[in-house]
Write an enzyme that holds these catalytic residues in place. Structure first.
Site, PDB file in Angstrom:
ATOM      1  N   HIS A   1     -17.120  -1.025  16.050  1.00  0.00           N
ATOM      2  CA  HIS A   1     -17.290  -1.476  17.434  1.00  0.00           C
ATOM      3  C   HIS A   1     -16.071  -2.238  17.921  1.00  0.00           C
ATOM      4  O   HIS A   1     -16.130  -2.978  18.893  1.00  0.00           O
ATOM      5  CB  HIS A   1     -18.569  -2.311  17.541  1.00  0.00           C
TER       6      HIS A   1
ATOM      7  N   GLU B   1       3.392  -5.481  -0.486  1.00  0.00           N
ATOM      8  CA  GLU B   1       4.563  -6.075  -1.149  1.00  0.00           C
ATOM      9  C   GLU B   1       5.218  -5.105  -2.123  1.00  0.00           C
ATOM     10  O   GLU B   1       6.392  -5.238  -2.430  1.00  0.00           O
ATOM     11  CB  GLU B   1       4.147  -7.348  -1.914  1.00  0.00           C
TER      12      GLU B   1
ATOM     13  N   LYS C   1      11.432 -17.604   4.067  1.00  0.00           N
ATOM     14  CA  LYS C   1      11.571 -18.860   3.323  1.00  0.00           C
ATOM     15  C   LYS C   1      12.899 -19.527   3.634  1.00  0.00           C
ATOM     16  O   LYS C   1      12.951 -20.724   3.920  1.00  0.00           O
ATOM     17  CB  LYS C   1      11.487 -18.608   1.812  1.00  0.00           C
TER      18      LYS C   1
HETATM   19  O1  PA5 Z   1       2.998 -10.718  -5.717  1.00  0.00           O
HETATM   20  C1  PA5 Z   1       3.765 -11.645  -5.624  1.00  0.00           C
HETATM   21  O2  PA5 Z   1       4.690 -11.791  -6.421  1.00  0.00           O
HETATM   22  C2  PA5 Z   1       3.604 -12.706  -4.556  1.00  0.00           C
HETATM   23  O3  PA5 Z   1       2.593 -12.410  -3.652  1.00  0.00           O
HETATM   24  C3  PA5 Z   1       3.313 -14.054  -5.185  1.00  0.00           C
HETATM   25  O4  PA5 Z   1       2.119 -13.968  -5.912  1.00  0.00           O
HETATM   26  C4  PA5 Z   1       3.229 -15.156  -4.146  1.00  0.00           C
HETATM   27  O5  PA5 Z   1       4.382 -15.179  -3.369  1.00  0.00           O
HETATM   28  C5  PA5 Z   1       3.035 -16.518  -4.821  1.00  0.00           C
HETATM   29  O6  PA5 Z   1       4.078 -16.776  -5.688  1.00  0.00           O
HETATM   30  P1  PA5 Z   1       3.999 -17.884  -6.791  1.00  0.00           P
HETATM   31  O7  PA5 Z   1       2.897 -17.532  -7.714  1.00  0.00           O
HETATM   32  O8  PA5 Z   1       5.335 -17.890  -7.448  1.00  0.00           O
HETATM   33  O9  PA5 Z   1       3.719 -19.192  -6.093  1.00  0.00           O
END
Ligand code: PA5
Length: 439
Positions: A310, A289, A424
């Site tokens: 394996h 990310e 989303k």
């Molecule tokens: O690193 C990030 O920002 C994301 O992976 C969030 O942690 C994830 O999308 C969950 O978001 P939220 O805590 O707003 O529900």
């Protein structure tokens, strides 16, 4: 207080001089990160967190964990991505590989289970069945407070909790970790009077494991969160030098970028300890990310060894040469087992008699590194002295810092995740969520 992380870059095939060419750029990025760390509107709050965390809230987390351990067989952690992976990584690393099968007496603390990290009905139904008539509490975690997966799971399990204990007792069994002011979860929490923990504004989801996001579930699993923070603090001190020559964390970050420019576009994290599986999952999220944007970024992948030798071993050895491997190993296992001699020796294993299993595991690791390096897969080797709270706290900090440095060298913003919105909005349109028009 002790934390020992060793980093071996000699099998990466890159000359130190190449790395040192980034000295000035690294120094500038370091200064920039430190300049931004106190800015409430920025996302660099994790940089100082091991020294700068809210001590009062920390105590409240410890008290809540004690209460949960007293009144609950199960703590249901509802969250997704950065809102659960870090906690799970630490809990799995420091628990028995079979902790979910241990009795409460063997485990000595509440069992932590997870929901809200997928939308699968079987998963939820099977979880409801497992909870059955056991006592449970919920820790719902969402920074935005609006993420669909945890929101749906929370709605389902809140109802179960309320039906089981009545509205009032259910209230005292719900712990919310969210933004200090905004989001649907915060509104609901204020309305219902749930005990609430705050995710600081300037710390993004995947950098939040050392905030209440990770600390409450980790403490409930019987893990010493003070030691975890101490380890992170040691790493903060260790990797605070702006001079690339003395900062191994930055050297690793630079090296990744040099390899990437040389078409090594996939970093494969490898462990020889099954307990580290979720640490790899956390790393995949942290790097994926943070760096995968603007059509750039190293693709983070993971293998558990020797298991995957394996399966993926063939690809690692002879597949497309766009990989490099980062091994994370543990010098001293928590326990060991000696291989006994056998009179008949029909399995031909007597050559190992008297040796212990960790010795064999380490030789497998050394042999694999050698094979992969000679097969054209550069190797980075990170080793922890042992698997404990301090070393894990240190490792978490190390990788957060490496990610920030690496993403900046790459030229992307490591603290946003604009690409996550695409699925989303399509999903909301297909679900006919108000405000999401049909195409
Ligand atoms: O690193 C990030 O920002 C994301 O992976 C969030 O942690 C994830 O999308 C969950 O978001 P939220 O805590 O707003 O529900």
């Amino acid at each position: 207080m002790f934390m020992e992380i060793k980093i071996d870059l000699k099998n990466a095939g890159i000359d130190k001089k190449e790395i040192m060419k980034y000295k000035e750029q690294v120094e500038n990025i370091h200064k920039d990160l430190h300049r931004r760390k106190d800015d409430e509107k920025d996302f660099v709050g994790w940089l100082d967190l091991p020294t700068n965390y809210d001590k009062k809230e920390f105590k409240r987390i410890q008290t809540a964990a004690k209460r949960i351990n007293k009144d609950s067989d199960i703590l249901l952690v509802i969250g997704i991505g950065g809102s659960y992976l870090g906690a799970r990584a630490v809990i799995e690393a420091l628990s028995s590989s079979f902790y979910q099968m241990q009795t409460l007496k063997q485990r000595k603390h509440t069992l932590v289970l997870y929901a809200g990290n997928n939308l699968n009905p079987n998963y939820i139904n099977e979880l409801i069945e497992v909870i059955g008539d056991k006592d449970f509490s919920i820790n719902v975690i969402s920074k935005s407070g609006t993420t669909t997966e945890p929101a749906i799971a929370f709605r389902i399990f809140r109802e179960i909790l309320e039906n089981k204990y009545g509205i009032d007792e259910a209230r005292s069994r719900i712990y919310v970790t969210t933004d200090k002011a905004k989001g649907a979860l915060k509104t609901l929490s204020d309305e219902e009077g749930y005990e609430t923990f705050v995710i600081p504004d300037n710390i993004g989801g995947r950098f939040s494991v050392l905030t209440p996001v990770g600390l409450l579930p980790i403490a409930c699993a019987g893990i010493d969160i003070e030691k975890l923070m101490n380890g992170a603090k040691l790493a903060q001190d260790n990797y605070n030098d702006s001079n690339l020559k003395y900062n191994e964390c930055y050297q690793y970050a630079v090296l990744r970028n040099i390899l990437y420019k040389d078409n090594k576009t996939i970093e494969v994290f490898a462990n020889y300890e099954p307990k580290m599986h979720y640490m790899t999952e956390w790393l995949k999220q942290l790097y994926g990310e943070s760096e995968g944007k603007e059509q750039e970024g190293i693709f983070p992948a993971g293998i558990d060894l020797t298991t995957d030798l394996h399966s993926m071993g063939q690809y690692m050895q002879e597949g497309l040469r766009n990989l490099f491997e980062t091994v994370i190993s543990i010098d001293n296992p928590k326990s060991n087992i000696t291989i006994n001699s056998d009179d008949d020796n029909l399995d031909g294993l007597n050559y190992l008699a008297g040796k212990d299993l960790d010795y064999v595991n380490k030789k497998a690791m050394e042999g694999t590194i050698e094979a992969h390096v000679s097969g054209g897969v550069p190797n980075i080797h990170i080793s922890l002295e042992k698997l404990d709270e301090e070393n894990l706290g240190g490792l978490i900090y190390f990788f957060e810092l490496a990610t920030a440095m690496s993403g900046n060298i790459l030229g992307v913003n490591p603290f946003n995740q604009p690409g996550v919105e695409a699925y989303k909005s399509n999903m909301f349109r297909l679900l006919k969520k108000p405000g999401y028009a049909a195409k």
